[in-house]
Scaffold this motif. Structure first.
Motif, PDB file in Angstrom:
ATOM      1  N   HIS A   1       4.511  10.296   1.440  1.00  0.00           N
ATOM      2  CA  HIS A   1       3.928  11.521   0.887  1.00  0.00           C
ATOM      3  C   HIS A   1       4.973  12.613   0.669  1.00  0.00           C
TER       4      HIS A   1
ATOM      5  N   GLN B   1       2.524   4.512   0.950  1.00  0.00           N
ATOM      6  CA  GLN B   1       2.518   5.100   2.287  1.00  0.00           C
ATOM      7  C   GLN B   1       3.323   6.384   2.403  1.00  0.00           C
TER       8      GLN B   1
ATOM      9  N   ARG C   1       1.900   8.207  -2.179  1.00  0.00           N
ATOM     10  CA  ARG C   1       0.447   8.298  -2.179  1.00  0.00           C
ATOM     11  C   ARG C   1      -0.022   9.124  -3.361  1.00  0.00           C
ATOM     12  N   GLU C   2      -1.231   8.823  -3.803  1.00  0.00           N
ATOM     13  CA  GLU C   2      -1.803   9.562  -4.924  1.00  0.00           C
ATOM     14  C   GLU C   2      -2.104  10.990  -4.494  1.00  0.00           C
TER      15      GLU C   2
ATOM     16  N   LYS D   1       0.845  -1.189   0.000  1.00  0.00           N
ATOM     17  CA  LYS D   1       0.000   0.000   0.000  1.00  0.00           C
ATOM     18  C   LYS D   1       0.882   1.242   0.000  1.00  0.00           C
TER      19      LYS D   1
END
Length: 285
Positions: free
Chosen positions: A167, A165, A251-252, A163
């Motif tokens: 940023h 994670q 992260r998107e 996932k």
């Protein structure tokens, strides 16, 4: 004939120059062409056909060029498989660059077991044994068209295996770990090399390709001891052909990208007052 923007294709009559020991052609304009006829150039030690719009397979006679030390066919549209005949010249070859092509099939075992510098990144290979991203002897980043069962670094676009994670990302390219303006910059002290891929805990990675003309043992990092602040202006990672950094598992969302540059390379008879304007390309995806 490197970087001249001459128009291709490469004429077949070049094969008449049988005493050539080095042939360097790059950055041709025009339309796609087939692989030039070079099979009589048996004295070639360096063959560079980079970004020459070649849309063809690698001819089997490459394995007959037993004097080859450097073979660079990068940034073309070369298809098909790596010729098995190349195995016979791997003992003499020092550097092989096939990066950014459309090669398919399986990466031969004799390449995976070689001590030569092979860069096969950004191709379309379809089969391989299970490879670990932390122990690649050959640069194979983003080189497989099929993602099934492959490690994350071999897949197109380098997808996150878990996932996302992270940023933020700060790297002191070619330098030590440091803190500036409340941001912690990751250290980047590996030696690098002609066909090199390094990842750091699936947070970031870099891929380095190329060998320096006339000085194959030149370093891939530079440092300059001065009082320039902040400290990340005192080091740099170098690459003669292609250098790519990857932010992994981010992260998107929208990101601000800031690249810091400083001139830290001086020859023995130059000072900062002699420097002109440096022009280069930066590509961000």
């Amino acid at each position: 004939m490197q970087g001249t923007s001459m128009e291709g294709p490469i004429p077949s009559t070049i094969s008449l120059l049988r005493n050539l020991t080095e042939l360097r052609i790059s950055d041709l304009s025009g339309s796609s062409s087939s692989f030039p006829d070079l099979q009589d150039l048996n004295l070639l030690k360096i063959l560079i056909l980079r970004n020459c719009l070649i849309s063809d397979e690698i001819p089997s006679y490459i394995g007959d060029l037993t004097s080859l030390k450097t073979l660079d066919l990068s940034f073309n549209k070369i298809t098909g498989q790596i010729p098995q005949t190349m195995q016979s010249i791997t003992k003499n070859l020092d550097f092989v660059f096939f990066t950014n092509n459309s090669l398919t099939g399986e990466v031969p075992d004799w390449i995976m077991n070689t001590q030569n510098k092979f860069d096969l990144s950004y191709n379309n290979f379809t089969r391989s044994s299970q490879l670990s991203c932390s122990s690649l002897s050959v640069n194979l980043v983003s080189s497989y068209s099929s993602s099934e069962g492959q490690s994350w670094c071999l897949k197109k676009d380098l997808p996150c295996s878990g996932k996302p994670q992270h940023h933020s990302l700060f790297i002191n390219c070619g330098g030590t770990k440091l803190e500036h303006d409340g941001n912690e910059y990751e250290e980047d002290l590996t030696d690098g090399g002609a066909a090199h891929f390094v990842s750091s805990a699936e947070k970031w990675a870099y891929s380095s390709t190329g060998v320096y003309m006339g000085k194959s043992d030149a370093p891939y990092r530079a440092t300059f001891a001065n009082e320039t602040k902040p400290q990340f202006y005192q080091s740099a990672r170098l690459s003669p052909l292609s250098l790519k950094y990857y932010g992994l598992c981010l992260r998107e969302g929208s990101y601000k990208v800031q690249l810091h540059f400083a001139e830290i390379m001086y020859s023995d008879n130059q000072t900062f007052t002699s420097l002109g304007r440096r022009i280069f390309d930066v590509s961000i995806q």
